[in-house]
Scaffold this active site. Structure first.
Site, mmCIF file in Angstrom:
data_model
loop_
_atom_site.group_PDB
_atom_site.id
_atom_site.type_symbol
_atom_site.label_atom_id
_atom_site.label_comp_id
_atom_site.label_asym_id
_atom_site.label_seq_id
_atom_site.Cartn_x
_atom_site.Cartn_y
_atom_site.Cartn_z
ATOM 1 N N LYS A 14 0.824 -1.218 0.000
ATOM 2 C CA LYS A 14 0.000 0.000 0.000
ATOM 3 C C LYS A 14 0.860 1.271 0.000
ATOM 4 O O LYS A 14 0.644 2.176 -0.801
ATOM 5 C CB LYS A 14 -0.938 0.026 1.219
ATOM 6 N N ARG A 97 -10.359 0.348 7.536
ATOM 7 C CA ARG A 97 -10.020 -1.045 7.819
ATOM 8 C C ARG A 97 -11.186 -1.816 8.413
ATOM 9 O O ARG A 97 -11.046 -3.016 8.703
ATOM 10 C CB ARG A 97 -8.860 -1.089 8.821
ATOM 11 N N ARG A 136 11.420 -6.646 5.697
ATOM 12 C CA ARG A 136 11.265 -5.251 6.118
ATOM 13 C C ARG A 136 11.687 -5.076 7.581
ATOM 14 O O ARG A 136 12.211 -4.028 7.963
ATOM 15 C CB ARG A 136 9.811 -4.810 5.926
ATOM 16 N N ARG A 142 10.706 -2.000 12.081
ATOM 17 C CA ARG A 142 9.400 -1.666 12.655
ATOM 18 C C ARG A 142 9.048 -2.662 13.743
ATOM 19 O O ARG A 142 9.138 -3.878 13.540
ATOM 20 C CB ARG A 142 8.328 -1.699 11.551
ATOM 21 N N ARG A 153 -1.639 -9.713 12.868
ATOM 22 C CA ARG A 153 -2.143 -8.714 11.912
ATOM 23 C C ARG A 153 -2.862 -9.387 10.741
ATOM 24 O O ARG A 153 -3.877 -8.887 10.260
ATOM 25 C CB ARG A 153 -0.992 -7.837 11.414
#
Ligand code: ATP
Ligand code: MG
Length: 200
Positions: A14, A97, A136, A142, A153
């Protein structure tokens, strides 16, 4: 430009595609994940609250998230003060969401004489997503990119967010772009740009 809602699971791209859309069409970009991470970094009370949800892979409660979104949309920095949004268009990345958020977004835009525009759904298999997010984790560090939180998630996405795709279908603005059909970033982007060009 029409507004764009970019929709997809964690790691579906996204943010990456939003940046490319901004480069090509000069739209404004609102990433609720980035907004929340900014609050956490600044040490604000909102950031403190957000962190407790993000760390577990849960969603921030709808009412709070909806009020944050409206504030960002109306801020001059978001370039979304009524009027400019109607010309440049806004990319909503990571919002809505839930169905409640979607209803609220539709109403918020209608109140300002704006429309949702189009929704682009990025469809990517969970095995590919997991691989990307773990990569990532190493690159960006993160806190919510660890295997346990990623799984949570995905679960939240399946239960609370994925059903929203049908809501957009009923609104008549859903466009699907899938990794299995376009198995590299350039091809995904080409498909996304084609949709945007056709709809504007
Ligand atoms: P990616 O950035 O790869 O698309 P993602 O969708 O998990 O992955 P973000 O959109 O950055 O990441 O969101 C990170 C976290 O912020 C979410 O897991 C959630 O806790 C919170 N969050 C972001 N947007 C919303 C929203 N619209 N409603 C509720 N919580 C949100
Ligand atoms: Mg993101």
């Amino acid at each position: 430009m029409k507004n764009i809602i970019i929709f997809g699971a964690p790691g579906s791209g996204k943010g990456t595609y939003s940046n490319e859309i901004v480069k090509r069409y000069g739209m404004s970009h609102i990433s609720t994940g980035d907004v929340l991470r900014g609050e956490i970094k600044s040490g604000s009370e909102l950031g403190h609250i957000a962190q407790s949800y993000i760390d577990k892979g849960n969603l921030i409660p709808d009412d709070l998230m909806i009020s944050i979104l409206a504030k960002v949309y109306d801020s001059p920095k978001g370039c979304c003060a009524a009027g400019s949004a109607a010309t440049a268009g806004v990319i909503f990345d990571g919002f809505p969401r839930t169905i409640k958020q979607a209803e609220a977004l539709k109403q918020m835009l209608a109140d300002r004489g704006h429309e949702m525009g189009l929704m682009i759904e990025l469809v990517v298999g969970e095995d590919v997503l997991m691989e990307r997010l773990l990569k990532r984790a190493v690159e960006q560090g993160r806190a919510d990119d660890n295997e346990a939180t990623i799984k949570a998630r995905f679960e939240v996405y399946r239960k609370q967010t994925a059903p929203l795709a049908e809501w957009f279908e009923r609104e008549g603005i859903r466009h699907i772009v899938s990794w299995s059909e376009h198995p590299c970033m350039e091809q995904m982007l080409e498909a996304i740009f084609n949709i945007i060009d056709k709809e504007n």
